[in-house]
Write an enzyme that holds these catalytic residues in place. Structure first.
Site, PDB file in Angstrom:
ATOM      1  N   ALA A 128      -0.915  -1.060   2.800  1.00  0.00           N
ATOM      2  CA  ALA A 128      -0.999  -0.249   1.586  1.00  0.00           C
ATOM      3  C   ALA A 128      -0.561   1.185   1.874  1.00  0.00           C
ATOM      4  CB  ALA A 128      -2.428  -0.269   1.042  1.00  0.00           C
ATOM      5  N   TYR A 129      -0.910   1.683   3.054  1.00  0.00           N
ATOM      6  CA  TYR A 129      -0.515   3.041   3.455  1.00  0.00           C
ATOM      7  C   TYR A 129       1.003   3.159   3.535  1.00  0.00           C
ATOM      8  CZ  TYR A 129       0.392   6.848   6.785  1.00  0.00           C
ATOM      9  OH  TYR A 129       0.894   7.962   7.416  1.00  0.00           O
ATOM     10  N   LEU A 130       1.647   2.197   4.174  1.00  0.00           N
ATOM     11  CA  LEU A 130       3.114   2.262   4.314  1.00  0.00           C
ATOM     12  C   LEU A 130       3.800   2.150   2.956  1.00  0.00           C
ATOM     13  CD1 LEU A 130       3.710   0.177   7.559  1.00  0.00           C
ATOM     14  CD2 LEU A 130       3.779   2.661   7.302  1.00  0.00           C
ATOM     15  N   LYS A 133       3.244   5.628   1.205  1.00  0.00           N
ATOM     16  CA  LYS A 133       4.138   6.644   1.754  1.00  0.00           C
ATOM     17  C   LYS A 133       5.577   6.379   1.317  1.00  0.00           C
ATOM     18  CE  LYS A 133       2.991   9.560   4.284  1.00  0.00           C
ATOM     19  NZ  LYS A 133       2.475  10.928   3.978  1.00  0.00           N
TER      20      LYS A 133
END
Length: 218
Positions: A128-130, A133
């Site tokens: 989810a972070y990637l 970003k």
């Protein structure tokens, strides 16, 4: 120069604030809690108390008025869930970019992450972070009113910086000290010829200033 940094209490941001203030720039760092203010003052930066998850566009733009550059170095941080990856790593970045456009601050830097991709697959929090970003980066690159540069460091370490890096459109996997990421950002702020570039960064054998000049075409 006056430079405003989102995520002003982050480990890269505090290093960057020290570098910029030491060379005579006027630096403001956006923080979430008053308790973080002393650390910014010690780094030579002016603390600005503002929650980018709840702030209005006009509020953020007001703090960017008169700035020469803006740096997005905020992040939900370790231990946060997928929801805050969306509200901070994506949402706050989009808000900060919109505020820079509103305040007519053209120079805009983003501290992103190697592997950032809006189409990244997976169900873990890091996936989810990637995605978050990647979505933020994609949004910034569509802003014609910004002279943006996106920096995607490899795995971050707290080892002392060496001043030697490898920075290209694609470097391959690797690690890099936060000291060196901050040093690269300080050079990029002053190098508008890098506008429009998305750059990966890992440790290498090229001095920071030479690496920045190289990607700028000098």
């Amino acid at each position: 120069m006056r430079i405003v940094i989102a995520g002003g209490h982050g480990r890269i941001a505090l290093r960057l604030e020290r570098l910029l203030s030491a060379r005579g720039d006027e630096v403001a760092g956006i923080i979430r809690t008053p308790e973080q203010g002393d650390d910014l003052r010690a780094a030579g930066a002016e603390p600005v108390l503002l929650d980018l998850e709840s702030a209005l566009l006009e509020e953020v733009a007001a703090h960017l008025q008169g700035a020469d550059a803006a740096v997005f170095a905020a992040g939900a941080g370790p231990g946060s869930g997928a929801a805050r990856k969306d509200t901070v790593d994506r949402g706050a970045a989009v808000l900060f970019a919109d505020a820079a456009v509103r305040a007519r601050v053209r120079r805009f830097l983003v501290v992103s992450s190697m592997g950032a991709d809006p189409a990244h697959r997976g169900d873990e929090v890091f996936d989810a972070y990637l995605r978050a970003k990647g979505e933020a980066d994609a949004y910034v690159t569509r802003q014609e009113a910004l002279d943006w540069t996106i920096l995607r460091p490899g795995a971050l370490t707290d080892e002392p910086g060496t001043g030697l890096v490898r920075m290209e459109a694609h470097t391959g996997r690797g690690s890099v000290p936060r000291d060196d990421v901050a040093a690269v950002l300080a050079e990029l702020v002053d190098t508008p010829a890098t506008a429009g570039l998305t750059l990966e960064l890992i440790s290498g054998s090229t001095p920071v200033s030479v690496a920045v000049k190289s990607v700028a075409g000098n």
